[in-house]
Design a protein around this motif. Structure first.
Motif, short mmCIF file in Angstrom:
data_model
loop_
_atom_site.label_atom_id
_atom_site.label_comp_id
_atom_site.label_asym_id
_atom_site.label_seq_id
_atom_site.Cartn_x
_atom_site.Cartn_y
_atom_site.Cartn_z
N TYR A 305 -72.95 63.06 29.76
CA TYR A 305 -74.26 62.99 29.08
C TYR A 305 -74.28 61.88 28.03
O TYR A 305 -73.40 61.77 27.20
N GLY A 306 -75.29 61.04 28.15
CA GLY A 306 -75.41 59.88 27.27
C GLY A 306 -74.96 58.59 27.91
O GLY A 306 -75.46 57.50 27.57
N ASP A 307 -74.01 58.66 28.86
CA ASP A 307 -73.60 57.45 29.56
C ASP A 307 -74.75 56.87 30.37
O ASP A 307 -74.88 55.65 30.51
N GLU A 308 -75.60 57.75 30.91
CA GLU A 308 -76.75 57.27 31.69
C GLU A 308 -77.79 56.59 30.81
O GLU A 308 -78.70 55.93 31.31
N LEU A 309 -77.63 56.74 29.49
CA LEU A 309 -78.54 56.09 28.53
C LEU A 309 -77.89 54.86 27.89
O LEU A 309 -78.51 54.20 27.06
N GLY A 310 -76.66 54.59 28.27
CA GLY A 310 -75.97 53.44 27.70
C GLY A 310 -75.45 53.68 26.29
O GLY A 310 -75.21 52.71 25.55
N LEU A 311 -75.25 54.94 25.89
CA LEU A 311 -74.76 55.21 24.54
C LEU A 311 -73.34 54.69 24.35
O LEU A 311 -72.54 54.67 25.29
N GLN A 312 -73.04 54.29 23.13
CA GLN A 312 -71.71 53.81 22.80
C GLN A 312 -71.06 54.76 21.79
O GLN A 312 -71.74 55.34 20.94
N ALA A 313 -69.74 54.91 21.88
CA ALA A 313 -68.98 55.72 20.94
C ALA A 313 -67.51 55.55 21.24
O ALA A 313 -67.12 55.40 22.40
N VAL A 314 -66.69 55.59 20.19
CA VAL A 314 -65.25 55.39 20.33
C VAL A 314 -64.53 56.67 19.92
O VAL A 314 -64.80 57.24 18.86
N LYS A 315 -63.62 57.11 20.76
CA LYS A 315 -62.77 58.25 20.42
C LYS A 315 -61.70 57.78 19.43
O LYS A 315 -61.08 56.73 19.62
N GLU A 316 -61.46 58.57 18.40
CA GLU A 316 -60.45 58.24 17.40
C GLU A 316 -59.42 59.34 17.32
O GLU A 316 -59.73 60.52 17.44
N GLU A 317 -58.16 58.96 17.13
CA GLU A 317 -57.07 59.93 17.05
C GLU A 317 -56.94 60.44 15.62
O GLU A 317 -56.07 60.03 14.86
N ARG A 318 -57.83 61.33 15.25
CA ARG A 318 -57.85 61.94 13.93
C ARG A 318 -58.66 63.22 14.00
O ARG A 318 -59.32 63.50 15.00
N ALA A 319 -58.60 64.03 12.95
CA ALA A 319 -59.44 65.23 12.90
C ALA A 319 -60.91 64.81 12.95
O ALA A 319 -61.34 63.94 12.20
N GLY A 320 -61.66 65.39 13.86
CA GLY A 320 -63.06 65.01 14.05
C GLY A 320 -63.24 63.74 14.84
O GLY A 320 -64.37 63.25 14.95
N GLY A 321 -62.16 63.23 15.42
CA GLY A 321 -62.24 61.96 16.15
C GLY A 321 -63.00 62.03 17.46
O GLY A 321 -63.30 60.99 18.05
N ASP A 322 -63.31 63.24 17.91
CA ASP A 322 -64.10 63.40 19.13
C ASP A 322 -65.60 63.53 18.86
O ASP A 322 -66.40 63.51 19.80
N ASP A 323 -65.97 63.67 17.61
CA ASP A 323 -67.38 63.96 17.30
C ASP A 323 -68.33 62.90 17.83
O ASP A 323 -69.41 63.22 18.34
N ALA A 324 -67.94 61.63 17.72
CA ALA A 324 -68.84 60.55 18.12
C ALA A 324 -69.12 60.56 19.61
O ALA A 324 -70.22 60.18 20.05
N ILE A 325 -68.14 60.99 20.41
CA ILE A 325 -68.34 60.99 21.86
C ILE A 325 -68.92 62.32 22.36
O ILE A 325 -69.13 62.50 23.56
N ARG A 326 -69.18 63.24 21.42
CA ARG A 326 -69.77 64.55 21.76
C ARG A 326 -71.02 64.77 20.91
O ARG A 326 -71.11 65.72 20.14
N PRO A 327 -72.02 63.92 21.02
CA PRO A 327 -73.12 63.90 20.05
C PRO A 327 -74.17 64.99 20.28
O PRO A 327 -74.29 65.56 21.37
N ALA A 328 -74.91 65.26 19.21
CA ALA A 328 -76.10 66.12 19.33
C ALA A 328 -77.23 65.33 19.96
O ALA A 328 -77.39 64.13 19.71
N PHE A 329 -78.01 66.00 20.78
CA PHE A 329 -79.21 65.42 21.37
C PHE A 329 -80.43 66.03 20.70
O PHE A 329 -80.36 67.13 20.15
#
Length: 432
Positions: A305-329
């Motif tokens: 979800y979101g890839d079909e819209l061309g969304l960008q986000a980077v996974k980071e190796e830290r606490a909360g580092g997945d938040d950007a790739i798991r966004p609210a719609f």
């Protein structure tokens, strides 16, 4: 619905796979993220947030998919992968009624539903301490060093009974398929004992195991799952497009065709655990090529979800580092422009999903390179004797790419030239 399942002795590719899977194209969603739930564990206020996801089913229909693959929806401590109770919906998503509304709305639209089964590990508050795997000193073992994720003992028959009961329970409630989280960490023999019990009640269930590495085909044969995740192809797609090195993809496609001799892999270019494809590929002109590959190569494709819209986000190796790739719609698809992204990417996905739906034999298609350079690739895709042939041409170079083929464009852009076709620089085409 009919079932093509066969016994373990049948080595025909996809022998256990239900017949409906050939036509399946999935929209993969991380529910806690899409609905905007807190995943830190600080705010567990109950609310029927799953209804927001239900409202997004019309977007899935517009996209053209016919499957909804959900991340964790069961009661968990924080991010969903630390399960507290496999029989309860997470209160942050709602109650049984909210789940029922989602199932009904999905099935009314012809959309199958896949659930995420986290059966390798549980949260510390799970209970059943006698079900945990323990080290020699008696302490519970953890999953890959995550102290809050306690590993289950898959040699314990009570664990097998529990998992079989859970899977059957939610299939009874309307689910159609299961993703098995961290299957690579679970002995194949465990699934070989559990899955026949599940299929006895639901012979049309589709089961995909998460595999990051290892011998994919061997795990499928020994475990009895229908498919595993194709991480090798995921890496080769983004890396080849990013580095302009189609030789890497060519090598991986030879292995991919080998997997198709045993099973049909679950294919993807993005998911809830990796940097988004639009952030992996710096040159925006080459991002559509990833969708073209996903939706023409053999496999069971899933769009995150979101890839079909061309969304960008980077996974980071830290606490909360997945938040950007798991966004609210937003609350509904009408607010898609608020998410940003690239409208052209959505159009490419719709065009390619439409092509895939018209050519379901692509599910098991083999690929053969017709021409190959670092920056250009022409693939010939073939199915069975009664299927057609498609030619996929990808161009990452500035110069036009010449393709010798008698067919006509089925998707993408090319110009007729001297009995063949010319693909513009940085363009792509699928020829029928």
């Amino acid at each position: 619905m009919s079932n093509d399942a066969a016994g373990d002795a049948d080595t025909t590719p996809g022998a256990r796979e239900p017949g409906w899977v050939e036509h399946a194209i999935w929209w993969h969603v991380y529910p806690l993220g899409l609905v905007g739930a807190d995943t830190t564990g600080r705010d567990r206020t109950p609310a029927p947030r799953l209804d927001r996801l239900t409202r997004w089913l019309d977007h899935a229909v517009t996209l053209g998919v016919n499957g909804l693959a959900l991340g964790p929806v069961f009661d968990s401590a924080t991010h969903g992968y630390d399960t507290v109770d496999h029989f309860d919906l997470d209160p942050r998503l709602g109650d049984d009624a909210a789940f029922d509304r989602l199932v009904t709305a999905a099935h009314d639209r012809g959309i199958r539903l896949m659930l995420d089964g986290v059966f390798n590990h549980v949260a510390a508050g799970f209970g059943h301490d006698d079900w945990l795997r323990r080290s020699r000193d008696g302490r519970p073992r953890t999953f890959e060093g995550h102290g809050a994720l306690l590993a289950l003992d898959h040699d314990n028959p009570d664990v097998a009974d529990h998992v079989a009961t859970v899977m059957t329970h939610w299939l009874d409630r309307g689910a159609d398929a299961w993703r098995l989280d961290a299957a690579y960490a679970v002995p194949a023999e465990f699934w070989a004992a559990v899955l026949p019990r599940v299929r006895a009640a639901h012979p049309d269930v589709y089961v995909v195991g998460e595999m990051l590495h290892g011998d994919y085909a061997d795990y499928v044969r020994r475990s009895g799952v229908d498919a595993v995740t194709q991480y090798e192809l995921w890496k080769a797609v983004w890396s080849s497009l990013s580095e302009r090195n189609f030789f890497e993809l060519d090598w991986t496609l030879r292995r991919h065709d080998g997997f198709l001799d045993t099973f049909v892999p679950w294919t993807f270019v993005g998911n809830h655990d990796v940097t988004r494809i639009a952030s992996r590929i710096a040159d925006a002109r080459h991002r559509p090529h990833a969708a073209v590959l996903l939706l023409t190569l053999g496999g069971t494709p899933a769009v995150y979800y979101g890839d079909e819209l061309g969304l960008q986000a980077v996974k980071e190796e830290r606490a909360g580092g997945d938040d950007a790739i798991r966004p609210a719609f937003p609350d509904s698809p009408e607010a898609v422009p608020e998410l940003g992204g690239d409208p052209d990417v959505l159009r490419v996905h719709q065009e390619m999903i439409g092509l895939r739906r018209r050519h379901p034999w692509l599910h098991r298609a083999r690929s053969e390179p017709v021409s190959l350079t670092n920056e250009t690739l022409v693939l010939r895709l073939t199915g069975g004797p009664d299927d057609g042939v498609l030619v996929v041409a990808l161009n990452l170079a500035d110069e036009p790419l010449r393709v010798e083929h008698d067919g006509a464009p089925a998707a993408g852009t090319a110009e007729r030239a001297d009995g063949g076709w010319t693909v513009p620089g940085h363009g792509w085409v699928v020829l029928d």
